[in-house]
Design a protein around this motif. Structure first.
Motif, short mmCIF file in Angstrom:
data_model
loop_
_atom_site.label_atom_id
_atom_site.label_comp_id
_atom_site.label_asym_id
_atom_site.label_seq_id
_atom_site.Cartn_x
_atom_site.Cartn_y
_atom_site.Cartn_z
N HIS A 1 -8.69 -5.96 -25.95
CA HIS A 1 -8.51 -4.88 -24.98
C HIS A 1 -7.68 -3.76 -25.63
CE1 HIS A 1 -7.15 -2.83 -21.32
NE2 HIS A 1 -8.09 -3.47 -20.65
N PRO A 2 -7.95 -2.49 -25.29
CA PRO A 2 -7.14 -1.40 -25.86
C PRO A 2 -5.64 -1.56 -25.60
CG PRO A 2 -9.08 -0.53 -24.78
CD PRO A 2 -9.05 -1.98 -24.46
N ASP A 3 -5.27 -2.23 -24.51
CA ASP A 3 -3.87 -2.47 -24.18
C ASP A 3 -3.46 -3.91 -24.51
OD1 ASP A 3 -3.60 0.15 -23.19
OD2 ASP A 3 -4.40 -0.47 -21.24
N PHE A 4 -4.03 -4.46 -25.57
CA PHE A 4 -3.77 -5.86 -25.92
C PHE A 4 -2.29 -6.14 -26.09
CE2 PHE A 4 -3.02 -9.13 -29.13
CZ PHE A 4 -3.73 -10.21 -28.61
N THR A 5 -1.54 -5.23 -26.67
CA THR A 5 -0.12 -5.46 -26.90
C THR A 5 0.60 -5.75 -25.59
OG1 THR A 5 -0.15 -4.00 -28.82
CG2 THR A 5 1.99 -4.49 -27.88
N GLU A 6 0.15 -5.12 -24.50
CA GLU A 6 0.79 -5.33 -23.20
C GLU A 6 0.17 -6.49 -22.42
OE1 GLU A 6 -0.17 -2.11 -24.22
OE2 GLU A 6 1.90 -1.83 -24.91
N ASN A 7 -1.17 -6.64 -22.50
CA ASN A 7 -1.81 -7.63 -21.61
C ASN A 7 -2.41 -8.83 -22.33
OD1 ASN A 7 -4.29 -6.68 -22.67
ND2 ASN A 7 -4.62 -5.27 -20.97
N GLY A 8 -2.52 -8.81 -23.65
CA GLY A 8 -3.06 -9.95 -24.39
C GLY A 8 -4.51 -10.27 -24.10
N THR A 9 -5.26 -9.33 -23.53
CA THR A 9 -6.63 -9.60 -23.11
C THR A 9 -7.61 -9.49 -24.27
OG1 THR A 9 -6.22 -8.83 -20.86
CG2 THR A 9 -8.51 -8.86 -21.59
N VAL A 10 -8.51 -10.47 -24.35
CA VAL A 10 -9.61 -10.44 -25.31
C VAL A 10 -10.91 -10.63 -24.55
CG1 VAL A 10 -8.22 -11.35 -27.21
CG2 VAL A 10 -9.51 -12.94 -25.78
N PHE A 11 -12.01 -10.18 -25.18
CA PHE A 11 -13.36 -10.38 -24.64
C PHE A 11 -14.13 -11.20 -25.64
CE2 PHE A 11 -11.66 -6.37 -23.14
CZ PHE A 11 -11.82 -6.47 -21.76
N LEU A 12 -14.81 -12.22 -25.15
CA LEU A 12 -15.48 -13.20 -26.01
C LEU A 12 -16.90 -13.40 -25.52
CD1 LEU A 12 -14.65 -15.32 -28.32
CD2 LEU A 12 -14.44 -16.96 -26.43
N SER A 13 -17.87 -13.36 -26.45
CA SER A 13 -19.27 -13.62 -26.07
C SER A 13 -19.75 -14.90 -26.73
CB SER A 13 -20.17 -12.45 -26.45
OG SER A 13 -20.34 -12.37 -27.85
N TYR A 14 -20.67 -15.57 -26.07
CA TYR A 14 -21.25 -16.80 -26.61
C TYR A 14 -22.52 -17.14 -25.86
CZ TYR A 14 -18.64 -18.84 -22.65
OH TYR A 14 -18.12 -19.12 -21.41
N VAL A 15 -23.23 -18.13 -26.34
CA VAL A 15 -24.49 -18.55 -25.72
C VAL A 15 -24.24 -19.80 -24.89
CG1 VAL A 15 -26.80 -19.46 -26.16
CG2 VAL A 15 -25.95 -17.47 -27.44
N GLU A 16 -24.74 -19.75 -23.66
CA GLU A 16 -24.55 -20.83 -22.71
C GLU A 16 -25.90 -21.47 -22.38
OE1 GLU A 16 -21.89 -20.67 -18.86
OE2 GLU A 16 -23.87 -19.85 -18.39
N ARG A 17 -25.95 -22.79 -22.38
CA ARG A 17 -27.16 -23.52 -21.97
C ARG A 17 -27.20 -23.63 -20.44
NH1 ARG A 17 -29.56 -23.13 -26.67
NH2 ARG A 17 -31.27 -24.19 -25.57
N ASP A 18 -28.40 -23.66 -19.89
CA ASP A 18 -28.56 -23.89 -18.46
C ASP A 18 -28.21 -25.35 -18.15
OD1 ASP A 18 -29.67 -24.53 -15.87
OD2 ASP A 18 -30.91 -22.74 -16.03
N PRO A 19 -27.26 -25.61 -17.25
CA PRO A 19 -26.87 -27.00 -16.98
C PRO A 19 -27.98 -27.85 -16.39
CG PRO A 19 -25.86 -25.51 -15.39
CD PRO A 19 -26.48 -24.66 -16.45
N GLN A 20 -28.99 -27.21 -15.79
CA GLN A 20 -30.10 -27.94 -15.20
C GLN A 20 -31.28 -28.11 -16.16
OE1 GLN A 20 -29.44 -29.27 -12.23
NE2 GLN A 20 -27.47 -28.19 -12.33
N ASP A 21 -31.32 -27.30 -17.22
CA ASP A 21 -32.44 -27.35 -18.15
C ASP A 21 -31.94 -26.89 -19.52
OD1 ASP A 21 -34.75 -27.14 -19.65
OD2 ASP A 21 -35.90 -26.08 -18.12
N ASP A 22 -31.70 -27.84 -20.40
CA ASP A 22 -31.10 -27.54 -21.70
C ASP A 22 -31.98 -26.68 -22.59
OD1 ASP A 22 -30.48 -28.90 -24.78
OD2 ASP A 22 -28.81 -28.19 -23.56
N THR A 23 -33.26 -26.51 -22.25
CA THR A 23 -34.14 -25.66 -23.06
C THR A 23 -33.92 -24.18 -22.76
OG1 THR A 23 -35.99 -25.66 -21.48
CG2 THR A 23 -35.88 -27.48 -23.08
N LEU A 24 -33.20 -23.87 -21.68
CA LEU A 24 -32.95 -22.49 -21.28
C LEU A 24 -31.54 -22.08 -21.69
CD1 LEU A 24 -34.40 -22.60 -17.65
CD2 LEU A 24 -35.60 -22.08 -19.79
N SER A 25 -31.39 -20.82 -22.11
CA SER A 25 -30.08 -20.36 -22.53
C SER A 25 -29.98 -18.85 -22.37
CB SER A 25 -29.79 -20.74 -23.98
OG SER A 25 -30.70 -20.10 -24.86
N GLY A 26 -28.76 -18.35 -22.44
CA GLY A 26 -28.51 -16.92 -22.38
C GLY A 26 -27.09 -16.61 -22.82
N ALA A 27 -26.86 -15.39 -23.24
CA ALA A 27 -25.53 -14.97 -23.65
C ALA A 27 -24.66 -14.67 -22.43
CB ALA A 27 -25.61 -13.74 -24.55
#
Length: 403
Positions: free
Chosen positions: A105-131
């Motif tokens: 985050h632009p104000d990381f020094t004050e708030n410690g915020t980060v943004f993180l992306s990753y790929v998640e599997r569908d819990p009902q169907d492991d063949t499906l996924s999305g970021a």
């Protein structure tokens, strides 16, 4: 000043595979790299990783590096690993999917915020996924740290089969809002489907909310978050000193692109491309045939397979301020791109228009036979690159002396 309605000039670069134009000489952990135009760089290997994907620097000079299998590392100011960050969301690495980008985050020094992306599997169907994108608080220690307060703020809609073309690169805009690249998941048509956010550049608040000045706000659903459409696989995003947004994307067989992203514009995929399908079939046309779609600032055939992007503004390479640096996977190169202002020429004006546009051209390549996954500018003005695949190195590039 670039007109908000201008279109970028198509500059097709048919660059052959490098042979004698670039060279690297190694000595221990340091090597000399000579670019295709004779520029000499010193490349110092600092650390190794197993499938590094993204990197960001912290205000104190330390850095974070993600690995696709789910590890998040804290590095010291010397580039060496200090330890791992705990409580990172669990991922299943599959194909191009896994842990992805991280920015602060632009104000990381004050708030410690980060943004993180990753790929998640569908819990009902492991063949499906999305970021997906989460925000969290990063609590640091001398040798690592932990993520707390993890909150989901965005996800690709919808989860689909396959394990490619997630995109999920992140950037905070000058206005403080969040940009997310959402690739089309190798499904083609979603890039033009406004009921899906695949194949789009996304603009939301840092809490993930749509913005009322987005071009399609008011249509409801994911359309409220879309900034531009018609994209393929976007693995690099950066803002220049004028606040212009640049995104590159992998073409199919030919036609990699670097695009100036304009509000509400359609970049044409999968209707037009300067490449062709992997099976040899042609698209409906290229960008020159369909000026209704936004043209790339520069395109590459053969491809460079772009990954990672910065617009350089440091002092170590003073002559390169304002240039773009793009990592190349299949091209095994770091690619430097120069920008200039030229008369608008793709709307029948023949290059004599009084309206100016930003155009781009490849200026030089630097290669040492390694796939380049990520590019970052350090607080020291050096250029840092992450090599791809297991055992890939973090390499620090500084000006070198010619023999």
């Amino acid at each position: 000043m670039v007109s908000s309605i201008s279109r970028t000039l198509l500059a097709a670069c048919a660059v052959p595979a490098l042979t004698l134009g670039a060279a690297a000489q190694s000595s221990g952990d340091t090597m000399t790299v000579t670019g295709t135009e004779g520029t000499v760089l010193t490349a110092e290997a600092l650390e190794t990783f197993d499938g590094a994907w993204a990197m960001t620097f912290l205000p104190d000079g330390r850095a974070l590096v993600t690995e696709q299998d789910g590890d998040l590392w804290l590095l010291g100011t010397d580039g060496a690993k200090l330890g791992e960050i705990a409580n990172v969301p669990a991922v299943t690495m599959r194909g191009q999917g896994g842990l992805g980008d991280i920015i602060i985050h632009p104000d990381f020094t004050e708030n410690g915020t980060v943004f993180l992306s990753y790929v998640e599997r569908d819990p009902q169907d492991d063949t499906l996924s999305g970021a997906v994108v989460d925000k969290a608080t990063l609590e640091l220690t001398e040798d690592g740290g932990s993520l707390t307060g993890i909150t989901r703020i965005w996800e690709q809609s919808q989860k689909v089969p396959g394990n490619g073309h997630y995109g999920h690169r992140l950037a905070v805009a000058p206005d403080g809002n969040l940009i997310i690249t959402s690739s089309e998941r190798q499904k083609f048509s979603p890039a033009q489907n406004m009921d899906m956010n695949l194949g789009k550049v996304i603009r939301v608040t840092t809490d993930g909310a749509p913005l009322e000045d987005n071009p399609f706000y008011g249509n409801g659903g994911v359309a409220d978050t879309i900034w531009s459409l018609g994209h393929r696989n976007m693995l690099g995003v950066a803002f220049d000193a004028d606040g212009q947004l640049w995104v590159h994307e992998m073409g199919p067989a030919g036609g990699d692109e670097l695009n100036l992203i304009l509000k509400g514009e359609n970049y044409g995929y999968p209707i037009v491309s300067n490449g062709e399908h992997y099976n040899g079939k042609q698209f409906f046309g290229n960008h020159e045939d369909f000026p209704i779609y936004e043209n790339p600032a520069v395109s590459w055939t053969p491809v460079i397979s772009p990954a990672g992007l910065i617009i350089y503004d440091g002092d170590a390479f003073a002559d390169w301020q304002g240039d773009a640096f793009i990592g190349g996977l299949s091209s095994k190169a770091l690619v430097r791109v120069e920008f200039e202002q030229t008369p608008l020429d793709n709307q029948g004006s023949g290059g004599t228009s009084s309206t100016m546009e930003t155009t781009a051209n490849e200026a030089e390549r630097y290669e040492w036979d390694k796939r380049i996954r990520e590019v970052e500018q350090g607080p020291d003005g050096a250029i840092y690159v992450l090599e791809d695949d297991p055992g890939g190195r973090l390499v620090r590039l500084t000006p070198g002396a010619a023999d």
